[in-house]
Design a protein around this motif. Structure first.
Motif, short mmCIF file in Angstrom:
data_model
loop_
_atom_site.label_atom_id
_atom_site.label_comp_id
_atom_site.label_asym_id
_atom_site.label_seq_id
_atom_site.Cartn_x
_atom_site.Cartn_y
_atom_site.Cartn_z
N ASN A 5 0.82 -1.25 0.12
CA ASN A 5 0.11 0.06 0.05
C ASN A 5 0.71 1.31 0.02
N ILE A 6 0.80 1.83 -1.07
CA ILE A 6 1.90 3.09 -1.22
C ILE A 6 1.29 4.34 -0.28
N TYR A 7 0.19 4.41 0.18
CA TYR A 7 -0.16 5.59 1.09
C TYR A 7 0.25 5.34 2.39
N TYR A 9 3.54 4.84 2.66
CA TYR A 9 4.62 5.76 2.50
C TYR A 9 4.57 7.32 2.16
N PHE A 10 3.72 7.28 1.40
CA PHE A 10 3.42 9.03 0.80
C PHE A 10 1.89 9.22 1.19
N SER A 11 1.79 10.62 1.48
CA SER A 11 0.44 11.03 1.55
C SER A 11 -0.51 11.00 0.41
N GLU A 12 -1.43 10.89 0.61
CA GLU A 12 -2.43 10.60 -0.50
C GLU A 12 -2.32 11.87 -1.49
N THR A 14 0.43 13.82 -2.05
CA THR A 14 1.63 13.63 -2.78
C THR A 14 1.38 12.67 -3.70
N VAL A 15 0.85 11.54 -3.63
CA VAL A 15 0.62 10.69 -4.67
C VAL A 15 -0.08 11.24 -5.63
N HIS A 16 -1.20 11.97 -5.30
CA HIS A 16 -2.01 12.58 -6.57
C HIS A 16 -1.20 13.78 -7.19
N VAL A 18 2.01 13.75 -7.69
CA VAL A 18 2.92 12.84 -8.66
C VAL A 18 2.31 12.46 -9.91
N LEU A 19 1.09 12.04 -9.71
CA LEU A 19 0.34 11.65 -10.81
C LEU A 19 -0.04 12.47 -11.80
#
Lengths: 289, 260
Positions: A5-7, A9-12, A14-16, A18-19
């Protein structure tokens, strides 16, 4: 499963973020390549190849800058301090890059003035070659012996540039020298006949034979023949050979430089005295040798 | 030697066919499912060439094609560029005058495959020198030809390599038209066969005077007694009803005056 689960390690957010950035890059970069290709072919067809190249570059690099600014916006980097910094850096760079700026401005003049196009053959100073590209800083040439030559735009603006292929036809001037004993009228008609039979020479503009001057050892003629620009070199190569062989056939003398010596007044011949060594002196000389 | 050149030619495997037309000497061979073609010009031969093979310094060119047959078609076509036609004797046309002249120009030989009309090669029967029509800055490349600008071809000797072209000229200007040379755009003409002669359809030139563009009309009319059934070749370029173009030559006065 928790490990994947990527969340964790990174906050939601940050992931959004990066995407979003990945999506911007994934859409923009191929789009820019497509746009550059279209601009190149459109402007090449409509105007000239170098306009195509230029339009392609302007679109591509402008697109890249817009993409970088957008990505920076996504990352929350404000442009204001960057621009302020750029102003200070710009002044420093301005002093350091006067040559480059001069080249860029010269490049703009070249594009506006259009003294040559991509694929033209030009001579700049001692360099002759095909124009490969006209860029912001320099013009790239390919010489006939396949060397790559980069000439700064500033140099081109300051130097005499000869465009060998600007016009569709070109004249070749052959300097022909004949001996003083030859009949100039006969030589003239032979030369015109050679031009008429040559495969590459044009009937019009008509070939000309101009009496150039009384040379020190010969009568000098200027033999002028026209050819389509693509055949000019072939004309130069063939016509001189044909003139030589025709002169040989007709017994027309092409003289080499010679000097006549006269002694005394009114061309009296130089007195020559024949001497013969005494037998003793001769044997002595031979012995020494 | 084959004299009748136009039309279908069938060559058996290993056989050689030899044709001459104008200055052109042509050898055709079918060998190993390939068409072999060799050609040369009278000026280049020291002695008369043999019919069974070209001289040693004239090489064969080979064409391999999927149809695999020795059936060829030989057709007369107009040269691939316009002609700058010089009148042998100066002809002056008064204002508001209409005349018809005939000019004869050497044809090219087109060799193509019979089945699909795929063009293998086109060769001139007489090699014409090239000339420039226009100024040193812009213009077009043409072939150079001379004409007697005859008013009638009835008593003229027949030559199978020449095509007769009727040209009607109307001088619509107030000045005299000096018909010394003109640009003949033959790529828009068709070619016909009539009583073993080659003929083109009519070209009409309306001269407006001075530097004004002349109007060139491809009327498509045929001389009397000829029929469209005898069409041999279509024009190289599609016929436009009319063409506003520069037709009569302006000389290179500037060059001659400057002497450079």
């Amino acid at each position: 499963m928790e490990l994947l689960n990527i969340y964790n390690y990174f906050s939601e957010e940050t992931v959004h973020q990066v995407l979003r950035i990945a999506l911007i890059i994934a859409i923009t970069v191929p789009g820019l390549f497509l746009l550059r290709g279209w601009a190149r072919s459109f402007f090449t067809k409509k105007y000239a190849p170098h306009y195509g190249m230029l339009a392609g570059k302007v679109i591509f690099y402008s697109g890249i800058i817009i993409m970088i600014v957008t990505v920076m916006g996504q990352l929350g980097i404000s442009l204001a301090p960057l621009l302020a910094g750029a102003g200070i850096v710009g002044i420093a760079l301005g002093f350091a890059s006067q040559t480059s700026v001069s080249n860029i401005i010269s490049g703009l003049f070249l594009i506006a003035e259009q003294p040559f196009k991509v694929d033209d053959i030009i001579t700049v100073g001692t360099t002759t070659g095909f124009v490969m590209s006209i860029d912001v800083l320099s013009v790239k040439l390919r010489t006939f012996d396949n060397k790559f030559v980069r000439i700064p735009n500033e140099t081109i603006i300051k130097t005499e540039v000869i465009n060998l292929t600007r016009f569709p036809i070109r004249r070749f001037s052959a300097k022909i020298s004949v001996a003083y004993k030859e009949n100039v009228e006969k030589v003239r008609s032979l030369l015109l006949e050679v031009a008429e039979k040559n495969e590459y020479s044009l009937s019009e503009p008509e070939p000309q034979v101009i009496f150039e001057m009384f040379g020190s050892s010969s009568i000098d003629l200027d033999f002028r023949i026209w050819a389509p620009v693509d055949d000019w070199l072939l004309l130069k190569d063939t016509i001189q050979e044909e003139v030589k062989s025709r002169f040989n056939k007709e017994g027309i003398e092409i003289p080499f430089p010679h000097v006549s010596l006269y002694a005394g007044s009114e061309s009296k011949p130089i007195p020559v005295q024949m001497t013969q060594l005494e037998p003793e002196a001769r044997s002595e000389k031979e012995g020494k040798a | 030697m084959d004299q009748q050149i136009w039309g279908d030619v069938s060559i058996e495997d290993g056989a050689v066919r030899y044709f001459t037309l104008g200055n052109l000497h042509l050898w055709l061979k079918y060998h190993n499912k390939e068409v072999w073609i060799a050609h040369g010009y009278s000026d280049n031969f020291e002695k008369k060439p043999k019919a069974d093979a070209p001289p040693k310094n004239h090489d064969w060119s080979r064409w391999a094609h999927k149809l695999g047959s020795g059936s060829l078609k030989i057709l007369p076509v107009f040269p691939d560029m316009p002609l700058m036609v010089h009148s042998e004797y100066e002809l002056k046309v008064s204002p508001q005058t209409h005349i018809q002249i005939f000019t004869r120009i050497p044809v090219w030989v087109r060799i193509c495959l019979s089945k699909n009309n795929y063009v293998l090669v086109e060769l001139p029967t007489i090699k014409l020198s090239r000339t420039w029509f226009g100024s040193p800055v812009e213009g077009e490349l043409c072939y150079h030809a001379t004409t007697k600008a005859r008013r009638d071809l009835a008593r003229v000797e027949q030559k199978p390599y020449l095509v007769s072209c009727p040209i009607s000229i109307t001088n619509k200007s107030e000045g005299e038209l000096n018909f010394e040379r003109f640009c003949f755009r033959v790529e828009r003409l068709s070619m016909f066969e009539h009583a073993s002669d080659l003929w083109a359809d009519e070209t009409e030139i309306l001269y407006q005077g001075g530097d004004s563009h002349s109007e060139v009309i491809m009327t498509g009319k045929l001389p009397k007694g000829m029929s469209r059934k005898n069409l041999l070749t279509q024009p190289r370029k599609k016929i436009k009803v009319s063409l506003a173009t520069r037709t009569f030559k302006r000389f290179f006065r500037d060059l001659n005056l400057l002497g450079h």
